[in-house]
Write an enzyme that holds these catalytic residues in place. Structure first.
Site, PDB file in Angstrom:
ATOM      1  CG  LEU A  37     -40.041 -40.182  23.462  1.00  0.00           C
ATOM      2  CD1 LEU A  37     -41.257 -39.819  24.325  1.00  0.00           C
ATOM      3  CD2 LEU A  37     -40.362 -41.441  22.657  1.00  0.00           C
ATOM      4  CB  SER A  87     -31.525 -44.267  11.942  1.00  0.00           C
ATOM      5  OG  SER A  87     -32.896 -43.994  11.727  1.00  0.00           O
ATOM      6  CB  THR A 133     -25.398 -49.410   9.816  1.00  0.00           C
ATOM      7  OG1 THR A 133     -25.628 -49.523   8.420  1.00  0.00           O
ATOM      8  CG2 THR A 133     -24.475 -48.214  10.025  1.00  0.00           C
ATOM      9  CG  ASP A 134     -25.060 -52.914   5.618  1.00  0.00           C
ATOM     10  OD1 ASP A 134     -25.548 -51.783   5.839  1.00  0.00           O
ATOM     11  OD2 ASP A 134     -25.584 -53.723   4.818  1.00  0.00           O
ATOM     12  CG  ASN A 189     -32.963 -54.226  10.663  1.00  0.00           C
ATOM     13  OD1 ASN A 189     -33.206 -54.551  11.809  1.00  0.00           O
ATOM     14  ND2 ASN A 189     -31.778 -54.468  10.111  1.00  0.00           N
ATOM     15  CG  LEU A 199     -37.585 -48.370  -0.620  1.00  0.00           C
ATOM     16  CD1 LEU A 199     -38.038 -47.210  -1.497  1.00  0.00           C
ATOM     17  CD2 LEU A 199     -36.525 -49.197  -1.347  1.00  0.00           C
ATOM     18  NE  ARG A 304     -30.188 -41.748   0.176  1.00  0.00           N
ATOM     19  CZ  ARG A 304     -30.530 -42.861   0.857  1.00  0.00           C
ATOM     20  NH1 ARG A 304     -29.713 -43.895   0.902  1.00  0.00           N
ATOM     21  NH2 ARG A 304     -31.682 -42.932   1.477  1.00  0.00           N
TER      22      ARG A 304
HETATM   23  P1  NAD Z   1     -34.857 -45.034  14.460  1.00  0.00           P
HETATM   24  O1  NAD Z   1     -34.476 -43.739  13.830  1.00  0.00           O
HETATM   25  O2  NAD Z   1     -36.161 -45.676  14.106  1.00  0.00           O
HETATM   26  O3  NAD Z   1     -34.864 -44.875  16.058  1.00  0.00           O
HETATM   27  C1  NAD Z   1     -33.878 -44.159  16.729  1.00  0.00           C
HETATM   28  C2  NAD Z   1     -34.364 -43.956  18.173  1.00  0.00           C
HETATM   29  O4  NAD Z   1     -33.324 -43.270  18.890  1.00  0.00           O
HETATM   30  C3  NAD Z   1     -35.619 -43.105  18.285  1.00  0.00           C
HETATM   31  O5  NAD Z   1     -36.526 -43.688  19.204  1.00  0.00           O
HETATM   32  C4  NAD Z   1     -35.113 -41.773  18.820  1.00  0.00           C
HETATM   33  O6  NAD Z   1     -36.059 -41.083  19.610  1.00  0.00           O
HETATM   34  C5  NAD Z   1     -33.921 -42.218  19.641  1.00  0.00           C
HETATM   35  N1  NAD Z   1     -32.910 -41.166  19.812  1.00  0.00           N
HETATM   36  C6  NAD Z   1     -32.377 -40.380  18.839  1.00  0.00           C
HETATM   37  N2  NAD Z   1     -31.512 -39.501  19.383  1.00  0.00           N
HETATM   38  C7  NAD Z   1     -31.484 -39.755  20.718  1.00  0.00           C
HETATM   39  C8  NAD Z   1     -30.756 -39.199  21.819  1.00  0.00           C
HETATM   40  N3  NAD Z   1     -29.900 -38.186  21.634  1.00  0.00           N
HETATM   41  N4  NAD Z   1     -30.962 -39.709  23.063  1.00  0.00           N
HETATM   42  C9  NAD Z   1     -31.845 -40.735  23.246  1.00  0.00           C
HETATM   43  N5  NAD Z   1     -32.558 -41.289  22.245  1.00  0.00           N
HETATM   44  C10 NAD Z   1     -32.383 -40.810  20.990  1.00  0.00           C
HETATM   45  O7  NAD Z   1     -33.643 -46.004  14.176  1.00  0.00           O
HETATM   46  P2  NAD Z   1     -33.629 -47.570  13.836  1.00  0.00           P
HETATM   47  O8  NAD Z   1     -33.871 -47.752  12.393  1.00  0.00           O
HETATM   48  O9  NAD Z   1     -34.462 -48.267  14.835  1.00  0.00           O
HETATM   49  O10 NAD Z   1     -32.094 -47.901  14.118  1.00  0.00           O
HETATM   50  C11 NAD Z   1     -31.649 -48.229  15.429  1.00  0.00           C
HETATM   51  C12 NAD Z   1     -30.152 -48.462  15.395  1.00  0.00           C
HETATM   52  O11 NAD Z   1     -29.850 -49.518  14.492  1.00  0.00           O
HETATM   53  C13 NAD Z   1     -29.338 -47.251  14.917  1.00  0.00           C
HETATM   54  O12 NAD Z   1     -28.178 -47.164  15.702  1.00  0.00           O
HETATM   55  C14 NAD Z   1     -29.012 -47.577  13.471  1.00  0.00           C
HETATM   56  O13 NAD Z   1     -27.800 -46.982  13.094  1.00  0.00           O
HETATM   57  C15 NAD Z   1     -28.895 -49.092  13.540  1.00  0.00           C
HETATM   58  N6  NAD Z   1     -29.196 -49.808  12.283  1.00  0.00           N
HETATM   59  C16 NAD Z   1     -30.373 -49.563  11.621  1.00  0.00           C
HETATM   60  C17 NAD Z   1     -30.662 -50.288  10.470  1.00  0.00           C
HETATM   61  C18 NAD Z   1     -31.965 -50.094   9.715  1.00  0.00           C
HETATM   62  O14 NAD Z   1     -32.164 -50.685   8.664  1.00  0.00           O
HETATM   63  N7  NAD Z   1     -32.912 -49.314  10.235  1.00  0.00           N
HETATM   64  C19 NAD Z   1     -29.755 -51.234   9.997  1.00  0.00           C
HETATM   65  C20 NAD Z   1     -28.569 -51.453  10.702  1.00  0.00           C
HETATM   66  C21 NAD Z   1     -28.316 -50.735  11.849  1.00  0.00           C
HETATM   67  P1  TYD Z   2     -33.456 -46.327   2.981  1.00  0.00           P
HETATM   68  O1  TYD Z   2     -34.688 -47.058   3.419  1.00  0.00           O
HETATM   69  O2  TYD Z   2     -33.378 -44.858   3.203  1.00  0.00           O
HETATM   70  O3  TYD Z   2     -32.212 -47.083   3.638  1.00  0.00           O
HETATM   71  P2  TYD Z   2     -30.614 -46.874   3.367  1.00  0.00           P
HETATM   72  O4  TYD Z   2     -30.383 -45.599   2.663  1.00  0.00           O
HETATM   73  O5  TYD Z   2     -30.097 -46.866   4.767  1.00  0.00           O
HETATM   74  O6  TYD Z   2     -30.188 -48.079   2.581  1.00  0.00           O
HETATM   75  O7  TYD Z   2     -33.262 -46.577   1.431  1.00  0.00           O
HETATM   76  C1  TYD Z   2     -33.137 -47.872   0.905  1.00  0.00           C
HETATM   77  C2  TYD Z   2     -32.797 -47.733  -0.569  1.00  0.00           C
HETATM   78  O8  TYD Z   2     -33.927 -47.179  -1.248  1.00  0.00           O
HETATM   79  C3  TYD Z   2     -31.645 -46.780  -0.830  1.00  0.00           C
HETATM   80  O9  TYD Z   2     -30.888 -47.280  -1.938  1.00  0.00           O
HETATM   81  C4  TYD Z   2     -32.318 -45.478  -1.218  1.00  0.00           C
HETATM   82  C5  TYD Z   2     -33.592 -45.939  -1.895  1.00  0.00           C
HETATM   83  N1  TYD Z   2     -34.763 -45.077  -1.741  1.00  0.00           N
HETATM   84  C6  TYD Z   2     -35.518 -44.706  -2.860  1.00  0.00           C
HETATM   85  O10 TYD Z   2     -35.197 -45.093  -4.002  1.00  0.00           O
HETATM   86  N2  TYD Z   2     -36.624 -43.927  -2.670  1.00  0.00           N
HETATM   87  C7  TYD Z   2     -37.006 -43.475  -1.437  1.00  0.00           C
HETATM   88  O11 TYD Z   2     -38.014 -42.736  -1.329  1.00  0.00           O
HETATM   89  C8  TYD Z   2     -36.225 -43.859  -0.298  1.00  0.00           C
HETATM   90  C9  TYD Z   2     -36.597 -43.379   1.084  1.00  0.00           C
HETATM   91  C10 TYD Z   2     -35.116 -44.664  -0.492  1.00  0.00           C
END
Ligand code: NAD
Ligand code: TYD
Length: 368
Positions: A37, A87, A133-134, A189, A199, A304
């Site tokens: 959490l 993440s 992740t990609d 995602n 974003l 960024r």
């Molecule tokens: P998120 O940041 O929404 O959630 C991460 C969760 O991990 C949180 O509930 C947090 O409390 C928990 N957590 C963090 N550190 C912890 C620890 N030390 N011990 C136990 N729990 C811990 O992340 P997300 O967007 O749901 O991503 C989940 C996974 O999917 C990650 O491994 C991320 O790299 C991968 N992923 C995410 C995306 C994306 O678009 N969000 C895409 C591809 C892969």
């Molecule tokens: P993000 O959702 O942070 O995912 P990732 O960096 O893992 O791809 O960002 C998606 C794209 O949007 C990335 O190219 C960065 C851009 N971005 C903005 O332009 N403005 C914002 O406020 C955020 C959070 C991201």
């Protein structure tokens, strides 16, 4: 007899979606969530699972190998699905240490615990699925082919580097010790329960509240978007029929430039507000509530550092081997997402608490 899953990071965005998806689809299975959490974890995202006798929430840290080992034994876990991570790329730029701690050391602690429990004696059937992740593949040029599982790793942010390191550790535990692992590398995602620092929810909420939408650099960066439930379906396919030791790329073949994405969201919200007086009443600061357009909120801000220009996934392997097909197009997925955020204002107001606001304030000023 059903499977017994441990889902790390199950209170985060994708983890929570996965837990709810799994409980619905697998009535025989038990699902235990282990989540520390952090700011990104919300127990409220798992409200629909609370009270289900097949579900248990454990607050704990994946870096605590002893506690993980005890939990694996006590719950007789046979399947570990590892989502827990830091993440967010922007956070990794400002504070990389937490990313190394959780993503590298945390994954290693899980691997050690899994090895101790599952490979002792004659071993027992098990699966360690690592969610990655990609971004580990780095950045593509405009006409480069999409990432395949064979694309060399070239991570550019501390987040991507920490995920790459964890992928390598998972691979090494398979090759060296015979741990039964699979890994999936997924594209960006979106969907319900996503923390509003990413974003899509960030832009959506800012539109509703009539606040500026920061677009980094020229906004021409490309991401490949996948609706979160389709990611969960892809992981399910890998758990059911993926080959041990293999990596699967998961993606939606939905490449969109950031600026086009933000503009599409603006148009969608303008139309929803125009059609619904109740929404105009609930969100009076939204430009469309006052006859304007959300696109007026778009602001180009500093880029960024190390910003990856383009990600694109070649999902051919998971499509061929496991019959993976995303169910949502970007159009249907983004409508569902907008509907969900409009219907769940309490959820996002609750998660936008102190830590989130303070961090945003250091990024964009006190307006956040
Ligand atoms: P998120 O940041 O929404 O959630 C991460 C969760 O991990 C949180 O509930 C947090 O409390 C928990 N957590 C963090 N550190 C912890 C620890 N030390 N011990 C136990 N729990 C811990 O992340 P997300 O967007 O749901 O991503 C989940 C996974 O999917 C990650 O491994 C991320 O790299 C991968 N992923 C995410 C995306 C994306 O678009 N969000 C895409 C591809 C892969
Ligand atoms: P993000 O959702 O942070 O995912 P990732 O960096 O893992 O791809 O960002 C998606 C794209 O949007 C990335 O190219 C960065 C851009 N971005 C903005 O332009 N403005 C914002 O406020 C955020 C959070 C991201």
């Amino acid at each position: 007899m059903g499977r017994r899953l441990l889902v790390t990071g199950g209170a985060g965005f994708i983890g929570a979606n996965f837990v709810l998806y799994w409980l619905k689809r697998h009535p025989e299975d038990r699902v235990v969530v282990l989540d520390a959490l952090t700011y990104a974890g919300n127990r409220a995202s798992l409200a629909a699972a609370e009270g289900d006798p097949r579900f248990r929430f454990v607050k704990g840290d994946i870096r605590d190998a002893e506690a993980v080992e005890a939990l694996l034994r006590a719950e007789r876990i046979d399947t570990l699905v590892h989502f827990a991570a830091e993440s967010h790329v922007d956070r990794s730029i400002h504070g990389p240490d937490a990313f190394i701690d959780t993503n590298v050391h945390g994954t290693h602690a899980l691997l050690k615990a899994a090895r101790a429990v599952w490979l002792a004696g004659d071993g027992r059937p098990h699966r360690f699925h690592h969610v990655s992740t990609d971004e580990v593949y780095g950045s593509l040029g405009p006409s480069d082919p999409p990432f395949t599982e064979g694309t060399p790793y070239a991570p550019n942010s501390p987040y991507a580097a920490s995920k790459a390191a964890s992928d390598h550790l998972v691979r090494a535990y398979h090759r060296t010790y015979g741990l039964q692992v699979t890994t999936s590398n997924c594209s960006n995602n979106y969907g319900p329960f996503q923390f509003p620092e990413k974003l899509i929810p960030l832009a959506l909420i800012r539109i509703l509240e009539g606040r500026e939408i920061p677009v980094y650099g020229d906004g021409r960066q490309v991401r490949d978007w996948l609706y979160v439930e389709d990611h969960c379906r892809g992981i399910e396919g890998v758990l059911d029929a993926g080959r041990v030791g293999e990596t699967y790329n998961i993606g939606g073949r939905n490449e969109i430039r950031n600026l086009d994405l933000v503009r599409a969201l603006c148009r969608l919200l303008d139309a929803r507000m125009a059609a619904d007086p109740e929404l105009r009443r609930r969100f009076p600061a939204c430009p469309a509530a006052r006859g304007g357009s959300a696109a007026s909120l778009i602001r180009f801000v500093a880029d960024r550092p190390g910003h990856d220009r383009r990600y694109a996934i070649d999902a051919g392997k998971i499509e061929r081997e496991l019959g993976f097909v995303p169910r949502q197009s970007f159009d249907s997925g983004i409508r569902r997402t907008v509907d969900w955020y409009l219907a769940n204002e309490r959820w996002w107001r609750a998660v936008m608490d102190g830590s989130y606001r303070n961090w945003l304030a250091t990024q964009y000023g006190t307006d956040s």
